[in-house]
Design a protein around this motif. Sequence first.
Motif, PDB file in Angstrom:
ATOM      1  N   ALA A   4       0.847  -1.183   0.000  1.00  0.00           N
ATOM      2  CA  ALA A   4       0.000   0.000   0.000  1.00  0.00           C
ATOM      3  C   ALA A   4       0.890   1.243   0.000  1.00  0.00           C
ATOM      4  CB  ALA A   4      -0.905  -0.014   1.224  1.00  0.00           C
ATOM      5  N   PRO A   5       0.359   2.371  -0.444  1.00  0.00           N
ATOM      6  CA  PRO A   5       1.167   3.600  -0.474  1.00  0.00           C
ATOM      7  C   PRO A   5       1.742   3.922   0.899  1.00  0.00           C
ATOM      8  CG  PRO A   5      -0.861   3.912  -1.688  1.00  0.00           C
ATOM      9  CD  PRO A   5      -0.982   2.580  -1.010  1.00  0.00           C
ATOM     10  N   GLY A   6       3.046   4.179   0.938  1.00  0.00           N
ATOM     11  CA  GLY A   6       3.703   4.555   2.172  1.00  0.00           C
ATOM     12  C   GLY A   6       3.966   3.426   3.142  1.00  0.00           C
ATOM     13  N   LYS A   7       3.678   2.203   2.706  1.00  0.00           N
ATOM     14  CA  LYS A   7       3.874   1.057   3.603  1.00  0.00           C
ATOM     15  C   LYS A   7       4.861   0.062   3.011  1.00  0.00           C
ATOM     16  CE  LYS A   7      -0.615   1.244   5.917  1.00  0.00           C
ATOM     17  NZ  LYS A   7      -1.813   0.451   6.322  1.00  0.00           N
ATOM     18  N   GLU A   8       5.361  -0.821   3.868  1.00  0.00           N
ATOM     19  CA  GLU A   8       6.247  -1.878   3.424  1.00  0.00           C
ATOM     20  C   GLU A   8       5.457  -2.936   2.644  1.00  0.00           C
ATOM     21  OE1 GLU A   8       9.721  -0.353   4.666  1.00  0.00           O
ATOM     22  OE2 GLU A   8       9.617  -2.448   3.989  1.00  0.00           O
ATOM     23  N   ARG A   9       6.171  -3.616   1.750  1.00  0.00           N
ATOM     24  CA  ARG A   9       5.544  -4.725   1.057  1.00  0.00           C
ATOM     25  C   ARG A   9       5.326  -5.854   2.066  1.00  0.00           C
ATOM     26  NH1 ARG A   9       7.850  -6.215  -4.797  1.00  0.00           N
ATOM     27  NH2 ARG A   9       7.576  -3.933  -4.843  1.00  0.00           N
ATOM     28  N   GLU A  10       4.096  -6.390   2.097  1.00  0.00           N
ATOM     29  CA  GLU A  10       3.776  -7.379   3.107  1.00  0.00           C
ATOM     30  C   GLU A  10       3.289  -8.680   2.487  1.00  0.00           C
ATOM     31  OE1 GLU A  10       0.638  -6.017   5.682  1.00  0.00           O
ATOM     32  OE2 GLU A  10      -0.861  -6.055   4.097  1.00  0.00           O
ATOM     33  N   PHE A  11       3.496  -9.745   3.225  1.00  0.00           N
ATOM     34  CA  PHE A  11       3.101 -11.084   2.812  1.00  0.00           C
ATOM     35  C   PHE A  11       1.588 -11.226   2.855  1.00  0.00           C
ATOM     36  CE2 PHE A  11       3.196 -15.584   2.407  1.00  0.00           C
ATOM     37  CZ  PHE A  11       2.346 -16.108   3.365  1.00  0.00           C
ATOM     38  N   VAL A  12       1.042 -11.895   1.842  1.00  0.00           N
ATOM     39  CA  VAL A  12      -0.389 -12.185   1.792  1.00  0.00           C
ATOM     40  C   VAL A  12      -0.626 -13.695   1.864  1.00  0.00           C
ATOM     41  CG1 VAL A  12      -2.480 -12.039   0.387  1.00  0.00           C
ATOM     42  CG2 VAL A  12      -0.887 -10.094   0.474  1.00  0.00           C
ATOM     43  N   ALA A  13       0.043 -14.447   0.984  1.00  0.00           N
ATOM     44  CA  ALA A  13      -0.174 -15.887   0.928  1.00  0.00           C
ATOM     45  C   ALA A  13       0.977 -16.527   0.162  1.00  0.00           C
ATOM     46  CB  ALA A  13      -1.493 -16.215   0.249  1.00  0.00           C
ATOM     47  N   THR A  14       1.169 -17.814   0.385  1.00  0.00           N
ATOM     48  CA  THR A  14       2.110 -18.559  -0.428  1.00  0.00           C
ATOM     49  C   THR A  14       1.529 -19.937  -0.722  1.00  0.00           C
ATOM     50  OG1 THR A  14       4.450 -19.120  -0.738  1.00  0.00           O
ATOM     51  CG2 THR A  14       3.508 -19.563   1.431  1.00  0.00           C
ATOM     52  N   GLU A  27      -2.581 -13.551   8.582  1.00  0.00           N
ATOM     53  CA  GLU A  27      -3.743 -13.505   9.466  1.00  0.00           C
ATOM     54  C   GLU A  27      -4.801 -12.536   8.951  1.00  0.00           C
ATOM     55  OE1 GLU A  27      -4.234 -15.461  12.077  1.00  0.00           O
ATOM     56  OE2 GLU A  27      -6.206 -14.556  12.431  1.00  0.00           O
ATOM     57  N   SER A  28      -4.366 -11.449   8.342  1.00  0.00           N
ATOM     58  CA  SER A  28      -5.295 -10.400   7.910  1.00  0.00           C
ATOM     59  C   SER A  28      -6.189 -10.827   6.756  1.00  0.00           C
ATOM     60  CB  SER A  28      -4.507  -9.152   7.513  1.00  0.00           C
ATOM     61  OG  SER A  28      -3.612  -9.448   6.449  1.00  0.00           O
ATOM     62  N   VAL A  29      -5.822 -11.885   6.040  1.00  0.00           N
ATOM     63  CA  VAL A  29      -6.606 -12.301   4.876  1.00  0.00           C
ATOM     64  C   VAL A  29      -7.167 -13.704   5.006  1.00  0.00           C
ATOM     65  CG1 VAL A  29      -5.175 -10.810   3.415  1.00  0.00           C
ATOM     66  CG2 VAL A  29      -4.698 -13.263   3.505  1.00  0.00           C
ATOM     67  N   PHE A  78      -9.317 -14.796   1.587  1.00  0.00           N
ATOM     68  CA  PHE A  78      -8.557 -15.012   0.357  1.00  0.00           C
ATOM     69  C   PHE A  78      -8.255 -16.497   0.208  1.00  0.00           C
ATOM     70  CE2 PHE A  78      -6.275 -10.595   0.050  1.00  0.00           C
ATOM     71  CZ  PHE A  78      -7.511  -9.965   0.167  1.00  0.00           C
ATOM     72  N   THR A  79      -8.234 -16.960  -1.044  1.00  0.00           N
ATOM     73  CA  THR A  79      -7.929 -18.359  -1.319  1.00  0.00           C
ATOM     74  C   THR A  79      -6.955 -18.453  -2.480  1.00  0.00           C
ATOM     75  OG1 THR A  79     -10.163 -18.992  -0.633  1.00  0.00           O
ATOM     76  CG2 THR A  79      -8.887 -20.608  -1.873  1.00  0.00           C
ATOM     77  N   GLY A  80      -5.852 -19.151  -2.248  1.00  0.00           N
ATOM     78  CA  GLY A  80      -4.868 -19.342  -3.293  1.00  0.00           C
ATOM     79  C   GLY A  80      -5.065 -20.675  -3.984  1.00  0.00           C
ATOM     80  N   ALA A  81      -4.703 -20.712  -5.264  1.00  0.00           N
ATOM     81  CA  ALA A  81      -4.804 -21.953  -6.032  1.00  0.00           C
ATOM     82  C   ALA A  81      -3.762 -21.920  -7.137  1.00  0.00           C
ATOM     83  CB  ALA A  81      -6.203 -22.112  -6.617  1.00  0.00           C
ATOM     84  N   LYS A  82      -3.437 -23.088  -7.660  1.00  0.00           N
ATOM     85  CA  LYS A  82      -2.484 -23.163  -8.755  1.00  0.00           C
ATOM     86  C   LYS A  82      -2.945 -24.175  -9.787  1.00  0.00           C
ATOM     87  CE  LYS A  82      -0.419 -27.163  -7.233  1.00  0.00           C
ATOM     88  NZ  LYS A  82      -0.107 -28.407  -7.955  1.00  0.00           N
ATOM     89  N   ASP A  83      -2.499 -23.962 -11.010  1.00  0.00           N
ATOM     90  CA  ASP A  83      -2.775 -24.874 -12.105  1.00  0.00           C
ATOM     91  C   ASP A  83      -1.453 -25.071 -12.831  1.00  0.00           C
ATOM     92  OD1 ASP A  83      -3.458 -26.165 -14.457  1.00  0.00           O
ATOM     93  OD2 ASP A  83      -5.364 -25.112 -14.655  1.00  0.00           O
ATOM     94  N   MET A  91     -10.030 -13.290  -3.971  1.00  0.00           N
ATOM     95  CA  MET A  91     -10.160 -12.375  -2.850  1.00  0.00           C
ATOM     96  C   MET A  91     -11.628 -12.029  -2.657  1.00  0.00           C
ATOM     97  SD  MET A  91      -6.872  -9.887  -3.551  1.00  0.00           S
ATOM     98  CE  MET A  91      -7.640  -9.083  -4.955  1.00  0.00           C
ATOM     99  N   ASP A  92     -12.181 -12.431  -1.552  1.00  0.00           N
ATOM    100  CA  ASP A  92     -13.583 -12.175  -1.220  1.00  0.00           C
ATOM    101  C   ASP A  92     -13.673 -11.256  -0.006  1.00  0.00           C
ATOM    102  OD1 ASP A  92     -14.079 -15.643  -1.963  1.00  0.00           O
ATOM    103  OD2 ASP A  92     -14.535 -13.936  -3.269  1.00  0.00           O
ATOM    104  N   SER A  93     -14.861 -10.700   0.192  1.00  0.00           N
ATOM    105  CA  SER A  93     -15.103  -9.808   1.338  1.00  0.00           C
ATOM    106  C   SER A  93     -14.012  -8.746   1.439  1.00  0.00           C
ATOM    107  CB  SER A  93     -15.173 -10.622   2.634  1.00  0.00           C
ATOM    108  OG  SER A  93     -16.192 -11.595   2.571  1.00  0.00           O
ATOM    109  N   LEU A  94     -13.711  -8.131   0.312  1.00  0.00           N
ATOM    110  CA  LEU A  94     -12.644  -7.142   0.283  1.00  0.00           C
ATOM    111  C   LEU A  94     -12.987  -5.917   1.115  1.00  0.00           C
ATOM    112  CD1 LEU A  94     -11.632  -7.516  -3.447  1.00  0.00           C
ATOM    113  CD2 LEU A  94     -10.055  -7.686  -1.519  1.00  0.00           C
ATOM    114  N   LYS A  95     -11.955  -5.338   1.701  1.00  0.00           N
ATOM    115  CA  LYS A  95     -12.094  -4.170   2.549  1.00  0.00           C
ATOM    116  C   LYS A  95     -11.220  -3.046   1.994  1.00  0.00           C
ATOM    117  CE  LYS A  95     -12.153  -7.309   6.539  1.00  0.00           C
ATOM    118  NZ  LYS A  95     -11.471  -7.632   7.822  1.00  0.00           N
TER     119      LYS A  95
END
Length: 124
Positions: free
Chosen positions: A40-50, A62-64, A68-73, A83-87
């Motif tokens: 986000a602007p002015g913030k550090e890059r943060e982990f979401v999922a792996t 924890e925040s997502v 949020f749900t990750g998937a691969k093909d 990404m659901d229930s976005l804020k």
Amino acid sequence: QVQLVESGGGLVQDGGSLRLSCAISGRTYILQFVGWFRQAPGKEREFVATIGWNTGSTIYAESVRDRFTGAKDKAKNMVYLQMDSLKPDDTAVYYCAANSLGIAYAHKERYPYWGQGTQVTVSP
């Protein structure tokens, strides 16, 4: 080398959904984990999922978690982030990143391969 290209970002209202895609090319056979990060602007890059490239196992910030749900093909060399229930606090540039390490790191320093990012904006 490995190349990653994100897509699917955009503008959505509070409570809405988006699905991000990450197209991967190059030496995909070396990959172990594909991660999602955001900045986000002015913030550090943060982990979401792996996501485990071979196993499909997932770890979330924890925040997502539960939104949020990750998937691969692997057949398509694609990774997704639903990404659901976005804020409004989810507003950021979202990046996919990849590593060839055997541990699911949440630290951006452990991912040598990065995409260019896609903007996600959640309006109140």
